[in-house]
Design a protein around this motif. Structure first.
Motif, PDB file in Angstrom:
ATOM      1  N   GLU A  71       9.198  77.576  45.816  1.00  0.00           N
ATOM      2  CA  GLU A  71       8.861  77.332  44.411  1.00  0.00           C
ATOM      3  C   GLU A  71       7.629  76.430  44.328  1.00  0.00           C
ATOM      4  O   GLU A  71       7.643  75.300  44.816  1.00  0.00           O
ATOM      5  CB  GLU A  71      10.028  76.657  43.683  1.00  0.00           C
ATOM      6  N   GLY A 118      11.697  73.801  45.485  1.00  0.00           N
ATOM      7  CA  GLY A 118      12.813  74.526  46.102  1.00  0.00           C
ATOM      8  C   GLY A 118      12.392  75.700  46.980  1.00  0.00           C
ATOM      9  O   GLY A 118      11.258  76.177  46.916  1.00  0.00           O
ATOM     10  N   LYS A 119      13.311  76.118  47.794  1.00  0.00           N
ATOM     11  CA  LYS A 119      13.117  77.313  48.624  1.00  0.00           C
ATOM     12  C   LYS A 119      14.259  78.286  48.347  1.00  0.00           C
ATOM     13  O   LYS A 119      15.354  77.886  47.963  1.00  0.00           O
ATOM     14  CB  LYS A 119      13.104  76.935  50.108  1.00  0.00           C
ATOM     15  N   ASP A 120      13.969  79.539  48.563  1.00  0.00           N
ATOM     16  CA  ASP A 120      15.010  80.548  48.374  1.00  0.00           C
ATOM     17  C   ASP A 120      14.753  81.702  49.337  1.00  0.00           C
ATOM     18  O   ASP A 120      13.678  81.792  49.946  1.00  0.00           O
ATOM     19  CB  ASP A 120      15.016  81.043  46.928  1.00  0.00           C
ATOM     20  N   VAL A 179      22.121  87.423  49.247  1.00  0.00           N
ATOM     21  CA  VAL A 179      21.411  86.185  48.890  1.00  0.00           C
ATOM     22  C   VAL A 179      22.152  85.001  49.501  1.00  0.00           C
ATOM     23  O   VAL A 179      23.389  85.001  49.552  1.00  0.00           O
ATOM     24  CB  VAL A 179      21.293  86.010  47.357  1.00  0.00           C
ATOM     25  N   THR A 208      23.741  81.259  49.998  1.00  0.00           N
ATOM     26  CA  THR A 208      24.223  80.123  49.212  1.00  0.00           C
ATOM     27  C   THR A 208      24.143  78.919  50.147  1.00  0.00           C
ATOM     28  O   THR A 208      24.799  78.887  51.183  1.00  0.00           O
ATOM     29  CB  THR A 208      25.642  80.346  48.650  1.00  0.00           C
TER      30      THR A 208
END
Lengths: 113, 149
Positions: free
Chosen positions: B41, B59-61, B137, B139
């Motif tokens: 992000e 953030g990272k995702d 995805v 968590t």
């Protein structure tokens, strides 16, 4: 005895993750596998001077000399209990001295720019 | 200029996913494509007098796409994915991706993942194997380590 510094976090299966910078004996791997880790820059062997050359406290050096312990890698890899038994000191003291040896041997891993 | 000697193809990439009992299963032999997506992000701002934007990072995702070959054998990719999805509350499972293979020295990406989407399409005139596209995805944190076992 050999020990290696993790230059990258290592997944050691059921043994968990060896964090970057931590010393590990890699005793569960054979020579070829360790060479592979060195090739990819994941570990490097720790070359330590004799303990007598490290600026440890006089008490620690005296105890180690008396117990004929001069291998910093052995100290690093021993459990607190093993070290305490060998040096005839309390585990807490052995743990502190081991931490001091680890601190003196530690270098920062190369920055991955 | 030194030339890299460790470039690799994806032939032996190894993909592991927990089954319903939490046992890691190698689903590489029942899948044929994987894409790991990573995002960072980044926000940007400019101020009066400035010509170039400044950026802030936060953030990272990630997201993981796997193409699974639809087979009927227990504990192969399709069986695990379909069973997982149809569990009342599917919950997170551990996914591990080894590049270029599962040997010592390989890169390992691992995360607890949720199944967000899967689809399967079959065409009556096609002789191609039916494939399941799965979108997972994470968590929590995605870890990147070097395989040492």
């Amino acid at each position: 005895m050999k020990a290696y510094r993790a230059l990258k976090p290592l997944d050691a299966g059921g043994r968990g993750v060896v964090p970057r910078g931590e010393a590990t004996p890699l005793h569960w791997l054979n020579d070829e596998q360790i060479r592979k880790l060195e090739e990819v820059g994941a570990v490097s062997e720790i070359h330590a001077p004799p303990l007598s050359e490290l600026p440890l406290s006089r008490t620690a050096l005296t105890k180690m000399k008396k117990a004929k312990v001069d291998d910093a890698i052995w100290v690093l890899m021993a459990t607190d209990a093993e070290l305490a038994k060998k040096l005839k000191v309390r585990e807490g003291t052995a743990g502190l001295w081991k931490s001091e040896v680890a601190r003196l041997l530690r270098v920062e891993p190369p920055h991955r720019g | 200029m030194s030339q890299s000697t460790t470039v690799f193809a994806a032939c032996d990439v190894s993909i592991w996913l927990d089954d319903i009992n939490g046992t890691p299963r190698d689903i590489s032999g029942s899948s044929n494509s994987v894409t790991l997506n990573f995002d960072h992000e980044i926000g940007e701002y400019t101020s009066f007098g400035g010509r170039w934007p400044n950026r802030l990072e936060c953030g990272k995702d990630a997201a993981f796409d796997i193409v699974i070959l639809y087979s009927l054998t227990a504990n192969e990719g399709a069986d695990i994915i379909i069973d997982w999805f149809f569990t009342n509350i599917p919950g997170p499972r551990t996914a591990s991706f080894y590049f270029p293979d599962k040997d010592v020295g390989s890169d390992l990406f691992r995360a607890e993942v949720l199944i967000e989407h899967w689809d399967v399409t079959g065409g009556s005139g096609s002789g191609d194997p039916v494939e399941i596209n799965v979108h997972l995805v994470p968590t929590g944190e995605v870890t990147h380590t070097t395989a040492s076992t």
